[in-house]
Scaffold this motif. Structure first.
Motif, short mmCIF file in Angstrom:
data_model
loop_
_atom_site.label_atom_id
_atom_site.label_comp_id
_atom_site.label_asym_id
_atom_site.label_seq_id
_atom_site.Cartn_x
_atom_site.Cartn_y
_atom_site.Cartn_z
N SER A 269 -52.02 3.06 -11.54
CA SER A 269 -51.34 1.81 -12.04
C SER A 269 -52.23 1.22 -13.03
CB SER A 269 -51.04 1.00 -10.72
OG SER A 269 -50.54 -0.19 -11.15
N HIS A 270 -53.46 0.99 -12.85
CA HIS A 270 -54.36 0.33 -13.84
C HIS A 270 -54.12 1.13 -15.16
CE1 HIS A 270 -56.05 -2.21 -10.75
NE2 HIS A 270 -56.80 -1.09 -10.41
N TYR A 271 -54.07 2.24 -15.38
CA TYR A 271 -53.98 2.84 -16.52
C TYR A 271 -52.61 2.65 -17.24
CZ TYR A 271 -53.31 6.74 -19.50
OH TYR A 271 -52.99 7.43 -20.88
N TYR A 272 -51.54 2.69 -16.28
CA TYR A 272 -50.15 2.50 -16.94
C TYR A 272 -50.29 1.12 -17.45
CZ TYR A 272 -44.96 1.50 -17.07
OH TYR A 272 -44.21 1.16 -17.66
N ARG A 273 -50.60 0.03 -16.84
CA ARG A 273 -50.80 -1.09 -17.51
C ARG A 273 -51.57 -1.34 -18.96
NH1 ARG A 273 -51.64 -2.46 -12.45
NH2 ARG A 273 -53.70 -2.77 -12.65
N GLN A 274 -52.59 -0.72 -18.99
CA GLN A 274 -53.52 -0.78 -19.88
C GLN A 274 -52.45 -0.54 -21.31
OE1 GLN A 274 -57.13 1.26 -19.91
NE2 GLN A 274 -57.97 -0.86 -19.60
N HIS A 275 -51.95 0.72 -21.19
CA HIS A 275 -50.93 0.92 -22.20
C HIS A 275 -49.86 0.26 -22.57
CE1 HIS A 275 -48.38 3.96 -20.29
NE2 HIS A 275 -49.44 4.47 -19.37
N TRP A 276 -49.20 -0.17 -21.43
CA TRP A 276 -47.94 -0.76 -21.44
C TRP A 276 -48.38 -2.13 -22.06
CZ3 TRP A 276 -45.95 -5.33 -18.50
CH2 TRP A 276 -44.84 -5.58 -18.87
N TYR A 277 -49.19 -2.77 -21.70
CA TYR A 277 -49.62 -4.23 -22.36
C TYR A 277 -50.01 -4.06 -23.92
CZ TYR A 277 -49.35 -6.92 -17.99
OH TYR A 277 -48.66 -7.81 -17.02
N TRP A 278 -50.96 -3.03 -23.90
CA TRP A 278 -51.65 -2.90 -25.40
C TRP A 278 -50.57 -2.83 -26.19
CZ3 TRP A 278 -56.26 -3.85 -27.16
CH2 TRP A 278 -56.46 -3.18 -28.44
N ALA A 279 -49.47 -1.80 -26.05
CA ALA A 279 -48.49 -1.58 -27.01
C ALA A 279 -47.45 -2.83 -27.04
CB ALA A 279 -47.52 -0.22 -26.66
N GLY A 280 -47.03 -3.45 -25.98
CA GLY A 280 -46.22 -4.42 -26.00
C GLY A 280 -46.96 -5.75 -26.63
N GLU A 281 -48.09 -6.10 -26.70
CA GLU A 281 -48.77 -7.18 -27.40
C GLU A 281 -48.47 -7.07 -28.83
OE1 GLU A 281 -49.90 -10.07 -25.52
OE2 GLU A 281 -48.87 -8.73 -24.03
N ALA A 282 -48.72 -6.00 -29.41
CA ALA A 282 -48.79 -5.80 -31.01
C ALA A 282 -47.12 -5.87 -31.30
CB ALA A 282 -49.38 -4.53 -31.53
N ASP A 283 -46.34 -5.12 -30.61
CA ASP A 283 -45.14 -4.77 -30.98
C ASP A 283 -44.16 -6.16 -31.05
OD1 ASP A 283 -42.61 -3.25 -31.44
OD2 ASP A 283 -41.92 -3.69 -29.49
N LEU A 284 -44.29 -6.87 -29.84
CA LEU A 284 -43.63 -7.93 -29.70
C LEU A 284 -44.05 -9.31 -30.71
CD1 LEU A 284 -43.26 -8.06 -25.55
CD2 LEU A 284 -41.41 -7.79 -27.49
N ARG A 285 -45.07 -9.15 -31.00
CA ARG A 285 -45.51 -10.19 -32.06
C ARG A 285 -44.91 -9.85 -33.28
NH1 ARG A 285 -51.87 -11.49 -32.33
NH2 ARG A 285 -52.32 -11.74 -30.17
N ILE A 286 -44.59 -8.43 -33.58
CA ILE A 286 -43.87 -8.19 -34.77
C ILE A 286 -42.26 -8.35 -34.74
CG2 ILE A 286 -43.81 -6.66 -36.73
CD1 ILE A 286 -46.48 -7.89 -36.25
N ASN A 287 -41.96 -7.65 -33.56
CA ASN A 287 -40.54 -7.47 -33.26
C ASN A 287 -39.63 -8.12 -32.19
OD1 ASN A 287 -40.69 -5.13 -35.54
ND2 ASN A 287 -41.75 -4.10 -34.11
N GLY A 288 -40.52 -9.01 -31.59
CA GLY A 288 -39.80 -9.76 -30.68
C GLY A 288 -38.73 -10.69 -31.10
N GLY A 289 -38.78 -11.27 -32.11
CA GLY A 289 -37.49 -11.81 -32.70
C GLY A 289 -37.33 -13.38 -32.20
N LYS A 290 -37.98 -13.79 -31.07
CA LYS A 290 -37.76 -14.97 -30.41
C LYS A 290 -38.84 -16.07 -30.83
CE LYS A 290 -34.99 -13.44 -26.69
NZ LYS A 290 -34.63 -13.43 -25.08
N LEU A 291 -40.21 -15.67 -30.91
CA LEU A 291 -41.15 -16.58 -30.88
C LEU A 291 -41.80 -16.53 -32.20
CD1 LEU A 291 -42.89 -16.08 -27.32
CD2 LEU A 291 -41.11 -17.87 -27.98
#
Length: 345
Positions: A269-291
């Motif tokens: 579970s720790h490993y899963y969160r590492q890549h889930w967050y790592w990818a999400g933090e970058a992607d949503l800054r660029i492609n999130g569309g709301k903030l």
């Protein structure tokens, strides 16, 4: 007396048939039942804990079953430690700070100000720099098994109004972690404690001006992006330190193979969160569309970094254990800085 070949075969066949037909003696036991509560609400819990619990329940094949509860469903998050210590809850996923652990390491859970740059810093510190043993000892002393530590996302501000300078933080009512709130008060932030599920409404009603609880992945996942407008790219910490814990008596009652299975599923579970967050933090800054992204200039942010070092020394002065942990943080970060890219730059 003699036994004919016919009678021998007949009697042998009957005996064999009786043996094959005899029903197996039922020895199955009822599964071990555990109740587990996470700090996370349902939407976030679907990512940060439910896959691990589901996997454990499948692999355990009826020997043990964990029933998962989300934030505040059984007890308020601030009472999680007491409920686990008393055995009301068997297992908990949380940081030390949020569940008010009565240990010397509590202030380092969640987001210790400017202590971490990347998510990999957490397992490195626990497994290579000695934090694992310190945590295990601290929790064993209060009747709790520390199973494992892992990293989550970095800590940023998500706000209604833009933050472009430290002055913009003045008077802002912000939902954040206890230790992070204690640190941020010197910059005019007013920390607010509320149940996790109430945050979205509190933003809508104006009870809160912002949230400093997570990175951008959670802001979108749990719906806070619908009630905030801006995201500050400067972070208070590069990763959240969270843990899995269990009531010590319940843990000791488990057979070794279930202890190992539980620890293995939580580690995955720790490993899963590492890549889930790592990818999400970058992607949503660029492609999130709301903030909309805002940034406090580096020269001004150095004021925060310097204040964090002073804060570390204040924490270290409170006890020998805290001093030991702070020294490990300093040694680790010194090595990372001297190593240079990609560790620090």
């Amino acid at each position: 007396m003699t036994t004919s070949r016919r009678s021998f075969l007949t009697k042998g066949a009957l005996a064999g048939a009786a043996t094959l037909a005899a029903p197996a003696v039922a020895t199955a036991q009822a599964p071990i039942k555990w109740r587990m509560q996470t700090y996370a609400g349902a939407a976030l819990g679907e990512q940060v804990v439910k896959p691990a619990v589901d996997a454990f329940n499948r692999i355990a094949q009826g020997q043990m079953e964990i029933e998962l509860f989300y934030a505040d469903q059984l007890v308020p998050t601030g009472e999680l430690f007491q409920a686990m210590q008393s055995g009301t809850i068997d297992c908990v996923q949380s940081d030390d700070d949020s569940m008010a652990s009565p240990t010397e390491v509590t202030v380092f859970g969640g987001y210790f100000p400017l202590g971490l740059r990347y998510s990999l810093d957490v397992p490195a510190l626990f497994n290579k720099y000695g934090l694992k043993q310190i945590w295990e000892d601290e929790y064993a002393a209060v009747g709790v098994k520390h199973i494992s530590a892992g990293s989550w996302d970095p800590c940023h501000f998500a706000t209604k109004d833009p933050i472009n300078s430290l002055a913009d933080l003045q008077g802002k009512r912000v939902f954040t972690f206890p230790t992070a709130g204690r640190f941020l008060t010197q910059f005019g932030v007013v920390p607010v404690t509320l149940p996790w599920e109430d945050i979205e409404v509190a933003m809508q009603t104006g009870e809160l001006d912002g949230i400093a609880w997570s990175g951008i992945t959670e802001v979108y996942t749990v719906g806070w992006s619908n009630v905030t407008n801006y995201f500050l790219t400067n972070n208070i910490s590069g990763a959240w330190i969270g843990h899995f814990f269990a009531n010590m008596d319940r843990w000791n009652e488990l057979p070794p193979h279930l202890q190992e299975l539980l620890a293995t599923c939580f580690e995955q579970s720790h490993y899963y969160r590492q890549h889930w967050y790592w990818a999400g933090e970058a992607d949503l800054r660029i492609n999130g569309g709301k903030l909309q992204l805002t940034t406090i200039p580096d020269e001004e942010w150095k004021t925060v970094e310097a204040a964090a070092m002073t804060f570390w020394d204040e924490i270290a002065a409170e006890s020998e254990v805290k001093a030991k942990v702070v020294e490990i943080f300093k040694q680790y970060n010194d090595v990372m800085v001297k190593a240079g890219r990609p560790y620090r730059f």
